[in-house]
Design a protein around this motif. Structure first.
Motif, short mmCIF file in Angstrom:
data_model
loop_
_atom_site.label_atom_id
_atom_site.label_comp_id
_atom_site.label_asym_id
_atom_site.label_seq_id
_atom_site.Cartn_x
_atom_site.Cartn_y
_atom_site.Cartn_z
N ILE A 157 -12.42 5.68 4.92
CA ILE A 157 -12.26 4.23 4.83
C ILE A 157 -11.42 3.81 6.03
O ILE A 157 -10.31 4.30 6.22
CB ILE A 157 -11.60 3.82 3.51
CG1 ILE A 157 -12.44 4.31 2.32
CG2 ILE A 157 -11.41 2.31 3.45
CD1 ILE A 157 -11.86 4.00 0.96
N ASP A 158 -11.98 2.92 6.84
CA ASP A 158 -11.35 2.60 8.13
C ASP A 158 -10.17 1.65 7.97
O ASP A 158 -10.06 0.90 7.00
CB ASP A 158 -12.39 1.99 9.08
CG ASP A 158 -12.95 0.68 8.56
OD1 ASP A 158 -12.58 -0.38 9.09
OD2 ASP A 158 -13.74 0.71 7.59
N ALA A 159 -9.29 1.70 8.98
CA ALA A 159 -8.05 0.94 8.95
C ALA A 159 -8.29 -0.57 8.87
O ALA A 159 -7.59 -1.28 8.15
CB ALA A 159 -7.21 1.27 10.18
N ARG A 160 -9.26 -1.07 9.63
CA ARG A 160 -9.51 -2.51 9.64
C ARG A 160 -9.96 -3.00 8.26
O ARG A 160 -9.51 -4.05 7.80
CB ARG A 160 -10.57 -2.85 10.71
CG ARG A 160 -10.80 -4.34 10.89
CD ARG A 160 -9.58 -5.04 11.44
NE ARG A 160 -9.83 -6.45 11.70
CZ ARG A 160 -8.93 -7.42 11.53
NH1 ARG A 160 -7.71 -7.11 11.10
NH2 ARG A 160 -9.23 -8.67 11.78
N THR A 161 -10.82 -2.23 7.61
CA THR A 161 -11.23 -2.60 6.25
C THR A 161 -10.03 -2.62 5.32
O THR A 161 -9.86 -3.56 4.53
CB THR A 161 -12.30 -1.62 5.72
OG1 THR A 161 -13.51 -1.80 6.47
CG2 THR A 161 -12.59 -1.85 4.25
N MET A 162 -9.18 -1.61 5.39
CA MET A 162 -8.01 -1.56 4.51
C MET A 162 -7.07 -2.74 4.78
O MET A 162 -6.53 -3.35 3.84
CB MET A 162 -7.26 -0.24 4.70
CG MET A 162 -7.98 0.98 4.16
SD MET A 162 -8.27 0.92 2.36
CE MET A 162 -6.58 0.91 1.75
N LEU A 215 0.85 -1.19 0.00
CA LEU A 215 0.00 0.00 0.00
C LEU A 215 0.88 1.24 0.00
O LEU A 215 1.90 1.28 0.69
CB LEU A 215 -0.89 0.03 1.24
CG LEU A 215 -2.17 -0.81 1.24
CD1 LEU A 215 -2.90 -0.58 2.55
CD2 LEU A 215 -3.06 -0.47 0.07
N PRO A 216 0.50 2.30 -0.71
CA PRO A 216 1.31 3.52 -0.74
C PRO A 216 1.06 4.44 0.46
O PRO A 216 1.50 5.59 0.45
CB PRO A 216 0.89 4.19 -2.05
CG PRO A 216 -0.48 3.69 -2.31
CD PRO A 216 -0.57 2.31 -1.72
N TYR A 217 0.36 3.94 1.49
CA TYR A 217 0.05 4.71 2.69
C TYR A 217 -0.30 3.71 3.79
O TYR A 217 -0.46 2.51 3.52
CB TYR A 217 -1.13 5.67 2.45
CG TYR A 217 -2.18 5.11 1.52
CD1 TYR A 217 -3.06 4.10 1.92
CD2 TYR A 217 -2.26 5.55 0.19
CE1 TYR A 217 -3.98 3.56 1.05
CE2 TYR A 217 -3.18 5.00 -0.69
CZ TYR A 217 -4.04 4.01 -0.24
OH TYR A 217 -4.94 3.46 -1.12
N ASP A 218 -0.39 4.18 5.02
CA ASP A 218 -0.73 3.31 6.14
C ASP A 218 -2.20 2.89 6.08
O ASP A 218 -3.03 3.56 5.46
CB ASP A 218 -0.47 4.02 7.47
CG ASP A 218 1.01 4.28 7.72
OD1 ASP A 218 1.84 3.51 7.17
OD2 ASP A 218 1.33 5.24 8.43
N PHE A 219 -2.51 1.80 6.76
CA PHE A 219 -3.89 1.30 6.77
C PHE A 219 -4.89 2.36 7.25
O PHE A 219 -6.01 2.43 6.76
CB PHE A 219 -4.02 0.06 7.67
CG PHE A 219 -3.32 -1.16 7.14
CD1 PHE A 219 -3.53 -1.61 5.84
CD2 PHE A 219 -2.46 -1.88 7.96
CE1 PHE A 219 -2.90 -2.75 5.36
CE2 PHE A 219 -1.83 -3.03 7.49
CZ PHE A 219 -2.04 -3.47 6.19
N ASN A 220 -4.47 3.19 8.19
CA ASN A 220 -5.39 4.17 8.79
C ASN A 220 -5.37 5.52 8.06
O ASN A 220 -6.05 6.46 8.48
CB ASN A 220 -5.08 4.37 10.26
CG ASN A 220 -3.72 5.00 10.51
OD1 ASN A 220 -2.94 5.21 9.57
ND2 ASN A 220 -3.40 5.29 11.76
#
Length: 200
Positions: free
Chosen positions: A19-24, A8-13
């Motif tokens: 768009i929430d971190a857990r979904t990502m 991913l080009p960014y952090d989950f959060n």
């Protein structure tokens, strides 16, 4: 392995609250990873494992459903991550903005048409902003993990923007409220990337 999961080009959060971190985390690390693993299994020891994703898409009607579904899933998600960025990136400018205005009357006209295509895609699939060979833009949607590069697509062309409307893309945060997720997506679009794809 012929095909690999991109980082991913960014952090989950980074895309919160839209768009929430857990979904990502699940979307990238489980769903996308499964498409990559299954595509590698489906193409192992065949000439397909040495093809680019774009080459696979162009001849997808000749290959198995496993290649179609997982190759499409890998291509679509690899693009999807790049089409989003924390806080969004600007708005359509220059040639892209002119093409949007010509095709949809205005940016608001584009948003309404894109949201409608995403909302009304029955079941699982994607909505797309597609560049035609003549440089004009059109909106379409595809079922499952199909995309406009595929030779089976009803609307063929170069995807420059896409939104995943499979439930796994939004259900943890939005449950059955797909329109709310679609509206939130407009806040994280990386218009710099969209413009680069359009102008390439």
């Amino acid at each position: 392995m012929a095909f690999t999961l991109p980082s991913l080009p960014y952090d989950f959060n980074a895309l919160e609250p839209h768009i929430d971190a857990r979904t990502m985390e699940i979307h990238h690390g489980k769903h996308h990873a499964a498409y990559v693993n299954n595509l590698n299994a489906a193409t192992k020891d065949t000439p397909l494992e040495n093809m680019s994703l774009e080459e696979l898409m162009a001849g997808i009607s000749r290959y198995s459903m496993a290649v179609r579904n997982n190759g499409g899933g890998h291509y679509n998600h690899s693009l999807f991550w790049e089409l989003m960025t924390p806080g969004g990136a600007g708005s359509p400018q220059g040639a892209l903005a002119a093409a949007i205005d010509e095709a949809f009357g205005s940016y608001d006209g584009f948003k309404a048409a894109f949201a409608n295509a995403a909302t009304t895609r029955f079941g699982s699939g994607w909505a797309w902003l597609v560049k035609n060979p003549d440089g004009t833009l059109v909106i379409s949607s595809t079922p499952n993990q199909d995309n406009p590069l595929m030779d089976v697509a009803e609307v063929k062309g170069k995807p420059v923007l896409g939104i995943d409307v499979w439930e796994h893309a939004y259900y943890l945060n939005y449950q059955n409220r797909r329109p709310d997720y679609i509206n939130a997506f407009f806040n994280v679009i990386n218009w710099t990337k969209v413009a680069a794809l359009f102008e390439a």
